[in-house]
Scaffold this motif. Structure first.
Motif, mmCIF file in Angstrom:
data_model
loop_
_atom_site.group_PDB
_atom_site.id
_atom_site.type_symbol
_atom_site.label_atom_id
_atom_site.label_comp_id
_atom_site.label_asym_id
_atom_site.label_seq_id
_atom_site.Cartn_x
_atom_site.Cartn_y
_atom_site.Cartn_z
ATOM 1 N N THR A 153 -2.891 11.965 17.907
ATOM 2 C CA THR A 153 -2.527 11.944 19.320
ATOM 3 C C THR A 153 -3.754 11.546 20.128
ATOM 4 O O THR A 153 -4.888 11.652 19.663
ATOM 5 N N GLY A 154 -3.532 11.037 21.327
ATOM 6 C CA GLY A 154 -4.634 10.691 22.205
ATOM 7 C C GLY A 154 -4.488 9.318 22.833
ATOM 8 O O GLY A 154 -3.722 8.478 22.362
ATOM 9 N N ALA A 155 -5.229 9.102 23.902
ATOM 10 C CA ALA A 155 -5.273 7.816 24.587
ATOM 11 C C ALA A 155 -6.566 7.093 24.217
ATOM 12 O O ALA A 155 -7.520 7.702 23.736
ATOM 13 N N VAL A 156 -6.603 5.774 24.444
ATOM 14 C CA VAL A 156 -7.768 4.973 24.088
ATOM 15 C C VAL A 156 -8.251 4.176 25.296
ATOM 16 O O VAL A 156 -7.509 3.958 26.255
ATOM 17 N N ALA A 197 -9.370 25.104 17.919
ATOM 18 C CA ALA A 197 -8.216 25.923 17.572
ATOM 19 C C ALA A 197 -7.147 25.106 16.870
ATOM 20 O O ALA A 197 -6.444 25.602 15.977
ATOM 21 N N ALA A 198 -7.006 23.831 17.252
ATOM 22 C CA ALA A 198 -6.011 22.977 16.610
ATOM 23 C C ALA A 198 -6.369 22.708 15.154
ATOM 24 O O ALA A 198 -5.499 22.719 14.269
ATOM 25 N N GLU A 199 -7.657 22.462 14.877
ATOM 26 C CA GLU A 199 -8.073 22.248 13.491
ATOM 27 C C GLU A 199 -7.821 23.501 12.655
ATOM 28 O O GLU A 199 -7.330 23.416 11.516
ATOM 29 N N ALA A 200 -8.113 24.673 13.224
ATOM 30 C CA ALA A 200 -7.846 25.919 12.505
ATOM 31 C C ALA A 200 -6.358 26.113 12.261
ATOM 32 O O ALA A 200 -5.943 26.610 11.203
ATOM 33 N N ALA A 201 -5.529 25.708 13.226
ATOM 34 C CA ALA A 201 -4.078 25.852 13.056
ATOM 35 C C ALA A 201 -3.573 24.992 11.910
ATOM 36 O O ALA A 201 -2.718 25.419 11.123
ATOM 37 N N GLY A 232 0.810 -1.206 0.000
ATOM 38 C CA GLY A 232 0.000 0.000 0.000
ATOM 39 C C GLY A 232 0.845 1.258 0.000
ATOM 40 O O GLY A 232 2.082 1.209 -0.039
ATOM 41 N N PRO A 233 0.187 2.423 0.034
ATOM 42 C CA PRO A 233 0.914 3.691 0.066
ATOM 43 C C PRO A 233 1.827 3.789 1.276
ATOM 44 O O PRO A 233 1.567 3.214 2.326
ATOM 45 N N ALA A 234 2.915 4.550 1.124
ATOM 46 C CA ALA A 234 3.872 4.745 2.215
ATOM 47 C C ALA A 234 3.378 5.880 3.109
ATOM 48 O O ALA A 234 3.081 6.977 2.633
ATOM 49 N N ILE A 235 3.312 5.619 4.399
ATOM 50 C CA ILE A 235 2.742 6.575 5.345
ATOM 51 C C ILE A 235 3.781 6.916 6.406
ATOM 52 O O ILE A 235 4.431 6.035 6.957
ATOM 53 N N LEU A 236 3.932 8.212 6.668
ATOM 54 C CA LEU A 236 4.739 8.676 7.795
ATOM 55 C C LEU A 236 3.796 8.891 8.965
ATOM 56 O O LEU A 236 2.900 9.746 8.906
ATOM 57 N N VAL A 237 3.962 8.121 10.025
ATOM 58 C CA VAL A 237 3.153 8.266 11.228
ATOM 59 C C VAL A 237 3.918 9.151 12.210
ATOM 60 O O VAL A 237 5.021 8.808 12.643
ATOM 61 N N VAL A 238 3.335 10.296 12.527
ATOM 62 C CA VAL A 238 3.941 11.250 13.455
ATOM 63 C C VAL A 238 3.286 11.084 14.824
ATOM 64 O O VAL A 238 2.048 11.079 14.930
ATOM 65 N N ILE A 239 4.118 10.937 15.851
ATOM 66 C CA ILE A 239 3.636 10.836 17.228
ATOM 67 C C ILE A 239 4.063 12.122 17.931
ATOM 68 O O ILE A 239 5.209 12.250 18.370
ATOM 69 N N PRO A 240 3.184 13.118 17.998
ATOM 70 C CA PRO A 240 3.584 14.406 18.573
ATOM 71 C C PRO A 240 3.709 14.341 20.087
ATOM 72 O O PRO A 240 2.944 13.646 20.765
ATOM 73 N N THR A 241 4.694 15.040 20.618
ATOM 74 C CA THR A 241 4.858 15.176 22.060
ATOM 75 C C THR A 241 5.145 16.643 22.362
ATOM 76 O O THR A 241 5.424 17.432 21.465
ATOM 77 N N THR A 242 5.099 16.983 23.629
ATOM 78 C CA THR A 242 5.387 18.361 24.017
ATOM 79 C C THR A 242 6.878 18.665 24.011
ATOM 80 O O THR A 242 7.272 19.786 24.320
ATOM 81 N N ARG A 243 7.689 17.683 23.657
ATOM 82 C CA ARG A 243 9.124 17.899 23.489
ATOM 83 C C ARG A 243 9.532 17.824 22.023
ATOM 84 O O ARG A 243 10.702 17.885 21.692
ATOM 85 N N LEU A 298 -2.134 22.562 20.683
ATOM 86 C CA LEU A 298 -1.496 23.703 20.020
ATOM 87 C C LEU A 298 0.016 23.671 20.205
ATOM 88 O O LEU A 298 0.778 24.006 19.276
ATOM 89 N N ASP A 299 0.455 23.273 21.382
ATOM 90 C CA ASP A 299 1.903 23.159 21.623
ATOM 91 C C ASP A 299 2.503 22.084 20.730
ATOM 92 O O ASP A 299 3.552 22.276 20.105
ATOM 93 N N LYS A 300 1.834 20.941 20.632
ATOM 94 C CA LYS A 300 2.343 19.851 19.798
ATOM 95 C C LYS A 300 2.363 20.243 18.326
ATOM 96 O O LYS A 300 3.294 19.881 17.586
ATOM 97 N N ILE A 301 1.339 20.972 17.878
ATOM 98 C CA ILE A 301 1.303 21.407 16.473
ATOM 99 C C ILE A 301 2.461 22.347 16.181
ATOM 100 O O ILE A 301 3.139 22.218 15.157
ATOM 101 N N GLU A 302 2.695 23.275 17.065
ATOM 102 C CA GLU A 302 3.797 24.224 16.844
ATOM 103 C C GLU A 302 5.135 23.509 16.798
ATOM 104 O O GLU A 302 5.992 23.833 15.970
ATOM 105 N N ARG A 303 5.331 22.529 17.651
ATOM 106 C CA ARG A 303 6.602 21.798 17.662
ATOM 107 C C ARG A 303 6.733 20.856 16.468
ATOM 108 O O ARG A 303 7.832 20.393 16.172
#
Length: 394
Positions: free
Chosen positions: A114-117, A161-165, A3-14, A131-136
C-alpha cells in the motif's frame, strides 16, 4: 509469462481488492483501469493513465512496464492514492515475466502493498491506516496460510505495529518485509537471487536504475528462493467478482435513477440570490482530443456551465462532436432524479472527482432529446426541490 504466480493484494479501509489481470493493450488510447466484469473505466483511471504514460514514472521500470495497459481489479474505490504502490509493483513484476492470479490458494506468493508514490517512484510516508487494512485483509490471507507473503509498509505512525501484526499472523513462513523507500528497491528485493548480494545503488538522474528482466535472465528469482514450489493448480485470472470485495467505495452502490448529491459540486450563492439546487455542466473534449480519450481517462474534459432560463428550463445544448456528456450535481440534502431520456442516451453514470455524476453520451445516441432533472429532499431534509428541463439539439 512464465514466472511464479503472484496474488497482488490492494488493501483498502473497506476491504482488500485483488488484481485480476494486467495486460498490454496497444489499441487503447491510454492505460485504463476497470473493475472485473465492467466496461467502464474506474473513477481514478485518469490518474492511472498519467502514472503509466510514456515517459512517466512506471515507464522507468523498463521493458513493457509503461504504455497502454488494461488493469482489472476485483472492485473499486472512489478516492485515495494508496493503490499506486501495488499497481507499480505489478507493472514491474509483469515486465519481469511474472504471472498473476486472483486466488490465494493458487498463488506462489501473496504481495500485500500500500502507499502513494512520487514522480521518481519513491514511496510517500503517511498515515495509511495500516492496522485497519491488515485486519480487513485477515480473512483473505487466511485462505492460504502456507503461501509465502511479501509486504511493503510505508513509513508512518503505524509501520512498526503493522510489521508486528503481520509477524503475529502465525503463517507457515514469516512475512518477507520489503524495503519501503522506493518501488525499485522493493522490486530488487523481490527479484534478486539468493546468492547475489544487494548491489550498490547505480545513480541515474531522478531514478535508481534497475534493468528489466535481469533477475529472470539469471534463472532464479527471490520469490522462488523462499517458496517451496510444489505442484500447484494453474492460476485463475478471470474468476467471478467476490461479493465481499466487489466494492471499496465510500458510498453504497446507487442506481442510475437516484444519485446521491455532492456539496462540493455547487457554489455558494451570492447574498440575496436564490440558492442553486441543481448544477448541470457540459463535458467537452479539449482541443486536439476526443470524447473517446476523455471517456478512457487519457484527457480531462472541459466543463462549461449550462445556465438556467426562465420557466424552469436550461439553455439548450448543441450536439457538437466535442460534446462528451454532462456533469450533474445537487445541493446538500437533495437527491437527483434523472429523466429516462438522458439515461437511455448515456453510459451508466460515473462519480467525478468533485462528486458530481458524469453522464457520457453513447456514440449512437446523439439525437435531439429533452430530459428533466429533479432534485428532491432526502428524508428529514427541508422540503426544497427543483425541476429543470434541458434540451439537446443538433
Amino acid at each position: 509469462m512464465t514466472g511464479p504466480a503472484i496474488l497482488v493484494v490492494i488493501p483498502t479501509t473497506r476491504g482488500p481488492l485483488r488484481l485480476r489481470s494486467l495486460s498490454p493493450r496497444p489499441g487503447l488510447p491510454a492505460p485504463a483501469a476497470f473493475a472485473d466484469g465492467d466496461y467502464r473505466p474506474l473513477p481514478w483511471s485518469a490518474d492511472y493513465a498519467r502514472l503509466c504514460a510514456p515517459g512517466g514514472p512506471v515507464a522507468g521500470l523498463g521493458g513493457d512496464a509503461g504504455g497502454p495497459h488494461e488493469l482489472r481489479l476485483s472492485g473499486s474505490f472512489d478516492a485515495g492514492r494508496s493503490w499506486e504502490v501495488p499497481v507499480c509493483l505489478a507493472h514491474g513484476l509483469a515486465a519481469r515475466s511474472h504471472r498473476f492470479t486472483a486466488e490465494p490458494a493458487q498463488a506462489d506468493l501473496i504481495l500485500w502493498a500500500t502507499g502513494a508514490v512520487d514522480r521518481d517512484l519513491a514511496v510517500l510516508p503517511g498515515d495509511y491506516a495500516l492496522l485497519d487494512k491488515i485486519e480487513r485483509s485477515r480473512a483473505l490471507l487466511a485462505e492460504a496460510p502456507n503461501v509465502p507473503i511479501a509486504v511493503l509498509l510505508p513509513d508512518g505512525p503505524e509501520r512498526g505495529a503493522a510489521e508486528a501484526a503481520f509477524r503475529a499472523f502465525g503463517r507457515k513462513e514469516a512475512p518477507h518485509i520489503l524495503p519501503g523507500g522506493t518501488v525499485e528497491a522493493a522490486l530488487e528485493a523481490l527479484t534478486r537471487p539468493r546468492d547475489r548480494d544487494p548491489p550498490e545503488p547505480r545513480r541515474r538522474l531522478g531514478r535508481l536504475a534497475l534493468p528489466a528482466g535481469a533477475a529472470a535472465a539469471a534463472g532464479l528469482v527471490a520469490v522462488v528462493t523462499f517458496i517451496a514450489l510444489g505442484a500447484r493448480h494453474a492460476p485463475v485470472t478471470n474468476s467471478a467478482t467476490d461479493p465481499a470485495t466487489g466494492t471499496a467505495s465510500a458510498e453504497p452502490a446507487r442506481s442510475a435513477e437516484t444519485i446521491p448529491p455532492s456539496p462540493s459540486a455547487l457554489e455558494k450563492p451570492a447574498a440575496g440570490d436564490r440558492p442553486a439546487t441543481i448544477r448541470v455542466e457540459e463535458l467537452r473534449a479539449p482541443p486536439g482530443s476526443s470524447c473517446r480519450r476523455v471517456a478512457f481517462g487519457a484527457d480531462l474534459p472541459e466543463r462549461r456551465l449550462v445556465t438556467p432560463e426562465s420557466g424552469g428550463r436550461l439553455t439548450p445544448t448543441r450536439l457538437v462532436p466535442e460534446l462528451c456528456g454532462f456533469a450533474i450535481a445537487a445541493a446538500p440534502g437533495l437527491r437527483l432524479e434523472i429523466g429516462p431520456e438522458l439515461r437511455a442516451a448515456a453510459l451508466p453514470p460515473v462519480r467525478l472527482a468533485d462528486g458530481a455524476q458524469g453522464f457520457f453520451l453513447r456514440e449512437g445516441s446523439r439525437q435531439n432529446l429533452v430530459y428533466a432533472v429533479q432534485a428532491r429532499p432526502e428524508a428529514g431534509a427541508a422540503p426544497t426541490s427543483e425541476r429543470l428541463v434541458h434540451a439537446l439539439t443538433r
